[in-house]
Design a protein around this motif. Sequence first.
Motif, PDB file in Angstrom:
ATOM      1  N   ASP A 123       2.730   5.578   7.084  1.00 16.60           N
ATOM      2  CA  ASP A 123       2.390   6.491   5.994  1.00 16.60           C
ATOM      3  C   ASP A 123       1.592   5.816   4.883  1.00 16.60           C
ATOM      4  O   ASP A 123       1.202   6.478   3.921  1.00 16.60           O
ATOM      5  CB  ASP A 123       3.666   7.103   5.391  1.00 16.60           C
ATOM      6  CG  ASP A 123       4.311   8.112   6.330  1.00 16.60           C
ATOM      7  OD1 ASP A 123       3.665   8.486   7.323  1.00 16.60           O
ATOM      8  OD2 ASP A 123       5.462   8.521   6.064  1.00 16.60           O
ATOM      9  N   GLY A 143       7.163   3.342   1.675  1.00 11.12           N
ATOM     10  CA  GLY A 143       6.764   4.305   2.677  1.00 11.12           C
ATOM     11  C   GLY A 143       7.298   3.988   4.059  1.00 11.12           C
ATOM     12  O   GLY A 143       7.574   2.830   4.396  1.00 11.12           O
ATOM     13  N   LEU A 178       2.690   2.913  -0.008  1.00 10.71           N
ATOM     14  CA  LEU A 178       2.080   4.222  -0.189  1.00 10.71           C
ATOM     15  C   LEU A 178       0.947   4.171  -1.202  1.00 10.71           C
ATOM     16  O   LEU A 178       1.013   3.431  -2.193  1.00 10.71           O
ATOM     17  CB  LEU A 178       3.132   5.236  -0.655  1.00 10.71           C
ATOM     18  CG  LEU A 178       4.273   5.505   0.319  1.00 10.71           C
ATOM     19  CD1 LEU A 178       5.275   6.481  -0.313  1.00 10.71           C
ATOM     20  CD2 LEU A 178       3.752   6.059   1.636  1.00 10.71           C
TER      21      LEU A 178
END
Lengths: 288, 288
Positions: free
Chosen positions: B238, B234, B223
């Motif tokens: 994402d 994540g 992330l």
Amino acid sequence: MMRDFSRGTAHLSINTATLRKQLPLPGIIEACATRSIPAICPWRDQVAAAGLDATAKQIKAAGLALSGYCRGGFFTAADAAGLEAALEDNHRAIDEAATLGAPCLVLVVGSLPGALTGTPAYNDIGLARSQVFDGIAATLDYARKASIPLAIEPLHPMQGADRACVNTLEQALDICDALDPGRTGALGVALDTYHVWWDPKLEAQIARAGRERLLAYHICDWLNPTRDLLNDRGMMGDGIIELKKVRGWVEATGYTGFAEVEIFSDRWWSLSADEVLDTCIARYGTVV
Amino acid sequence: MMRDFSRGTAHLSINTATLRKQLPLPGIIEACATRSIPAICPWRDQVAAAGLDATAKQIKAAGLALSGYCRGGFFTAADAAGLEAALEDNHRAIDEAATLGAPCLVLVVGSLPGALTGTPAYNDIGLARSQVFDGIAATLDYARKASIPLAIEPLHPMQGADRACVNTLEQALDICDALDPGRTGALGVALDTYHVWWDPKLEAQIARAGRERLLAYHICDWLNPTRDLLNDRGMMGDGIIELKKVRGWVEATGYTGFAEVEIFSDRWWSLSADEVLDTCIARYGTVV
């Protein structure tokens, strides 16, 4: 035979980000000079706030040396205009470094463009690395003419998406070898213990770098546990980095420069500048 | 020519830590089987809570395969008794893996002893690496006899002090080459995209690993920004990892095994198991 850091502060430098929340740059310069700390490494935003010429004058009047200038880099961009703007900005950073009399410009090279402020424009780290290589190549000539060596700083892999896609000393040295095969001194590395302590190839790559490539040596400590990816660096001695061992490897190359304290820490930023500097000096004399 | 993940879940595995806060292991097994997820990789603590034999029976009855068993390792210690206890514990992990029919035992090798629970007994990461090497060497014979390959998992350098002092794929493969030069299949690596995505040598080292050394392939996402060093992984899609590109490199070696989802995340642990598994399946079919 390592240098003896227990007697005085002759090889200590303070990166001014260490006190960025406590004092403006003129106050940092004054606080360092008062303590016979012989050098600082200022940041561009702090210099801009205090004024470039005024800062140059104050540093000179205080008798301080510089151990570097932070920072150039951030070469990646989503389009050609962005790439060009990055080069322009690096030219300005080189000019400022020359005005200040800095021995090198530290490069935090950048990574996925836009990642630092929100949404990355792309996620191809190979492309970012290619743009960084091209950016350093395009900047090197300007830097040579200004006699400002460029010091590529490999950043910890946990900052590999947003701040720098150069993440090991080996990778930084590969760039140096490609762009400055003659080891002229125009291109090298800034070695920060925080970013590289974990690297199984650290000793070998420091030896590979040698005196010509080691342009700056930054110190702090890795806290166990570490609670933030950016602002939880430790004061030397509070963490697990083998600081004396790494300095031994650095000095074995013939490095005679400063040990520059650079601590990004919400904890240390919350303490007084006096307490931070006194602690830096004490730790420099014992655990660095 | 990569495998087509858009039609069904034939190569999907769920690491059971992904649902450790939502369900006990029997419930995870049931939830995966219900969704035609063909494989899991269970953790020792979850197996112990559910009972080893009961778990083996349930997995078999559900028709699930295993993509690995988590985890052995943590070979370092402050003294000889601690080193010996670590070897004993790895023997038990191997026995359990054999009972469960796991294709490999994943090794999180450990680093500074005691760092994970508070104060490190020492901070010499070179010593930790030496102890890890010796520990794997001492375990390999037992693992061979049990027909359980050992899969060294390089962990992200930000976990280099407390969890694993093997931090790059190159380093893991150097150990493999030293201890299993014949590439017999008894020793290899577990490659987790989360830990290695940043590595400038990733493509080359995956090719070096080859089919014989690639024993497991774990996926999740990095992330931007990442807010915790352990539990902010994540969901695939994402973050910024080039999952298809890395899988392409993995499959170019001839890897035909599972893509195992392992997400340590306070956010995903707070959602229902149904939502997490449905999302895993959807992302597996689109961005993995």
